[in-house]
Write a protein that holds these residues in place. Structure first.
Motif, PDB file in Angstrom:
ATOM      1  N   ASN A 265       0.664  -1.240  -0.170  1.00 56.51           N
ATOM      2  CA  ASN A 265      -0.084   0.156   0.083  1.00 56.51           C
ATOM      3  C   ASN A 265       0.731   1.316   0.054  1.00 56.51           C
ATOM      4  O   ASN A 265       0.445   2.419  -0.064  1.00 56.51           O
ATOM      5  CB  ASN A 265      -0.944  -0.216   1.232  1.00 56.51           C
ATOM      6  CG  ASN A 265      -2.008  -0.899   1.031  1.00 56.51           C
ATOM      7  OD1 ASN A 265      -2.270  -1.734  -0.134  1.00 56.51           O
ATOM      8  ND2 ASN A 265      -3.015  -1.113   2.127  1.00 56.51           N
ATOM      9  N   PHE A 268      -0.381   3.375  -2.885  1.00 59.56           N
ATOM     10  CA  PHE A 268      -1.520   4.177  -2.763  1.00 59.56           C
ATOM     11  C   PHE A 268      -1.186   5.032  -1.540  1.00 59.56           C
ATOM     12  O   PHE A 268      -2.312   5.418  -0.805  1.00 59.56           O
ATOM     13  CB  PHE A 268      -2.712   3.025  -2.074  1.00 59.56           C
ATOM     14  CG  PHE A 268      -3.120   2.132  -3.188  1.00 59.56           C
ATOM     15  CD1 PHE A 268      -4.081   2.518  -3.986  1.00 59.56           C
ATOM     16  CD2 PHE A 268      -2.520   0.822  -3.335  1.00 59.56           C
ATOM     17  CE1 PHE A 268      -4.665   1.621  -5.161  1.00 59.56           C
ATOM     18  CE2 PHE A 268      -3.147   0.083  -4.388  1.00 59.56           C
ATOM     19  CZ  PHE A 268      -4.115   0.289  -5.229  1.00 59.56           C
ATOM     20  N   ASP A 270       0.353   5.308   1.236  1.00 61.00           N
ATOM     21  CA  ASP A 270       0.070   4.873   2.433  1.00 61.00           C
ATOM     22  C   ASP A 270       1.541   4.582   3.059  1.00 61.00           C
ATOM     23  O   ASP A 270       2.063   3.534   2.539  1.00 61.00           O
ATOM     24  CB  ASP A 270      -0.749   3.615   2.949  1.00 61.00           C
ATOM     25  CG  ASP A 270      -0.976   3.232   4.167  1.00 61.00           C
ATOM     26  OD1 ASP A 270      -0.233   3.717   4.840  1.00 61.00           O
ATOM     27  OD2 ASP A 270      -1.597   2.220   4.515  1.00 61.00           O
ATOM     28  N   SER A 278       4.383   6.614  -3.750  1.00 62.02           N
ATOM     29  CA  SER A 278       3.048   6.238  -4.268  1.00 62.02           C
ATOM     30  C   SER A 278       3.032   6.278  -5.710  1.00 62.02           C
ATOM     31  O   SER A 278       3.856   6.905  -6.417  1.00 62.02           O
ATOM     32  CB  SER A 278       2.190   7.298  -3.677  1.00 62.02           C
ATOM     33  OG  SER A 278       0.775   7.090  -4.134  1.00 62.02           O
ATOM     34  N   GLU A 284      -9.388   3.574  -6.766  1.00 60.33           N
ATOM     35  CA  GLU A 284      -9.626   2.374  -7.038  1.00 60.33           C
ATOM     36  C   GLU A 284     -10.523   2.041  -8.431  1.00 60.33           C
ATOM     37  O   GLU A 284     -10.991   2.962  -8.946  1.00 60.33           O
ATOM     38  CB  GLU A 284     -10.623   1.811  -5.853  1.00 60.33           C
ATOM     39  CG  GLU A 284     -10.051   1.710  -4.423  1.00 60.33           C
ATOM     40  CD  GLU A 284     -10.869   0.973  -3.644  1.00 60.33           C
ATOM     41  OE1 GLU A 284     -11.706   0.306  -3.989  1.00 60.33           O
ATOM     42  OE2 GLU A 284     -10.537   1.148  -2.321  1.00 60.33           O
ATOM     43  N   ARG A 312       1.846   0.799  -9.351  1.00 59.37           N
ATOM     44  CA  ARG A 312       0.547  -0.114  -9.028  1.00 59.37           C
ATOM     45  C   ARG A 312       0.587  -1.407  -9.928  1.00 59.37           C
ATOM     46  O   ARG A 312       0.028  -2.269  -9.749  1.00 59.37           O
ATOM     47  CB  ARG A 312      -0.617   0.486  -9.062  1.00 59.37           C
ATOM     48  CG  ARG A 312      -1.097   1.467  -7.848  1.00 59.37           C
ATOM     49  CD  ARG A 312      -2.180   2.314  -8.300  1.00 59.37           C
ATOM     50  NE  ARG A 312      -3.695   1.667  -8.380  1.00 59.37           N
ATOM     51  CZ  ARG A 312      -4.668   1.940  -8.397  1.00 59.37           C
ATOM     52  NH1 ARG A 312      -4.883   3.088  -8.852  1.00 59.37           N
ATOM     53  NH2 ARG A 312      -5.904   1.148  -8.385  1.00 59.37           N
ATOM     54  N   PRO A 346      -6.366  -1.044  -2.715  1.00 60.81           N
ATOM     55  CA  PRO A 346      -5.232  -1.289  -1.587  1.00 60.81           C
ATOM     56  C   PRO A 346      -5.598  -2.880  -1.146  1.00 60.81           C
ATOM     57  O   PRO A 346      -6.590  -3.227  -1.092  1.00 60.81           O
ATOM     58  CB  PRO A 346      -5.510  -0.234  -0.607  1.00 60.81           C
ATOM     59  CG  PRO A 346      -6.105   0.701  -1.264  1.00 60.81           C
ATOM     60  CD  PRO A 346      -7.006  -0.066  -2.540  1.00 60.81           C
TER      61      PRO A 346
END
Length: 395
Positions: A265, A268, A270, A278, A284, A312, A346
């Motif tokens: 994550n 994302f 985090d 990131s 999403e 991602r 995530p």
């Protein structure tokens, strides 16, 4: 006696003449050596700058940007390179507004920059389509250099360089993988492992009983170094080792929900960092939603300006589970290929019964460190690399 004196005088005058001629020749060779060395040094410098510019342009092209943006990235890279210490002979400082198809410009040092595109690294110029790989050729010619002693003869000096860059072929060996595994749909498909573009896959199961790796306690995680404390960093992108296609690879038992979430994550936003940034878009959805979000940048809360594109998309081994052997800690299976899977949301942070890590199969993805074959391919994991210039002597 007078006759002998005049003879010696004549010989002395001849020595002076021969010495002058010899000195002139030696100075000529010295001048030539200085200027030749100067040319060789700056030829190497301009080649390095053009190589960097071609790679920068290919990275922008790989992101699907316009030819004008690719050309701007090429020029900016050359400008940045010319500004480095020791590159004063390669002066580029102007700004150019590129239009589509207007990709030849005069540089401020009288040199010429030309940028060409093709879907084939062995043929320039060429046509490119929206779904084709784009290869970028950068050519810088007639960069004038200062003449030293050779300038007395009215001879000028200049250097030129070319480079071609673009996507590589599919991998034979890959490094910096994410320690997860997907079972091949077709173990004989060495390109995609039987997956089709857009196919949804649960990379890490909520329950090992539901995992395609039918071995007690295995949830689809790998542990490359047999050190569970490194799992979080490896999932964030910190694994530096390499894996060959065809190798047998073991799995890591246990769900490790917390480490999985904390590692994956980062993509994302985090606990992301400079080391593990990131992605630029954290909304999403499917890959098409991702592309739409990048284009619109709305809502702004989902757009991370200093993020890194395609974080991602995970590069993971696709294994032939039908040939797996052993159980638990001792389970292993051969690697069929490297798959590219886009995280749709995530990773879950607890065992509340949520779905596992859900991803969408992609036809290709960029990797940081790998070895490749010689023939370009349009599928699988790949990197941006230099090619031999078919029109010149570039790298």
């Amino acid at each position: 006696m007078k006759f002998m004196y005049r003879g010696r005088h004549k010989q002395s005058g001849l020595v002076v003449i021969l010495f002058t001629i010899a000195l002139t020749v030696l100075l000529g060779f010295a001048a030539l050596a200085i200027d030749v060395n100067h040319v060789v040094l700056n030829k190497s410098r301009i080649q390095n700058g053009v190589d960097a510019a071609a790679l920068a342009g290919a990275v922008v092209a790989d992101a699907g940007e316009s030819q004008a943006k690719i050309a701007t990235a090429v020029l900016q890279t050359i400008k940045n390179y010319s500004a480095l210490d020791g590159n004063s002979d390669i002066t580029v400082d102007q700004d150019v507004s590129f239009g589509e198809g207007s990709l030849t410009v005069k540089l401020s040092d009288e040199g010429t920059l030309r940028i060409q595109f093709s879907n084939d690294p062995t043929s320039f110029p060429g046509t490119i389509g929206s779904n084709d790989d784009t290869y970028v050729r950068v050519e810088v010619t007639d960069v004038a250099l200062d003449s030293f002693l050779i300038g007395i003869l009215g001879i000028g000096k200049s250097v030129s360089a070319t480079a071609v860059a673009g996507p590589s072929s599919s991998v034979e060996q890959t490094c910096n993988l994410v320690p997860m595994a997907a079972c091949a749909v077709d173990g004989d498909d060495s390109t995609n492992g039987g997956y089709v573009v857009g196919q949804e896959q649960e990379l890490k199961s909520t329950s090992w009983k539901d995992n395609e790796i039918q071995s007690p306690g295995n949830f689809g995680l790998l542990d490359f170094l047999d050190d569970h404390s490194l799992l979080r960093d490896h999932l964030a992108g910190g694994y530096k080792g390499c894996l060959n296609i065809g190798d047998d690879i073991g799995v890591k038992p246990g769900g490790s929900v917390g480490n999985v979430a904390k590692g994956l994550n980062t993509r994302f936003n985090d606990d992301s960092s400079e080391e593990y940034p990131s992605d630029k878009w954290i909304g999403e959805g499917s890959y098409s939603d991702y592309e739409a979000g990048l284009a619109s940048q709305t809502p702004a809360s989902n757009y991370i300006a200093d993020g890194e594109l395609y974080r991602r998309t995970l590069q993971i081994p696709i294994i032939d589970c039908s040939k797996g052997s052993g159980s638990g800690n001792n389970y292993s299976a051969p690697v069929v290929t490297i798959g590219c899977f886009f995280m749709k949301k995530p990773a879950p942070t607890n065992n509340s019964g949520d779905e596992g890590v859900i991803a969408e199969f992609r036809p290709n993805c960029l990797v940081n460190n790998a070895s490749f074959g010689q023939t370009p391919s349009d599928s699988g994991a790949y990197k941006i690399q230099l090619y031999k210039d078919p029109l010149g002597s570039g790298a």
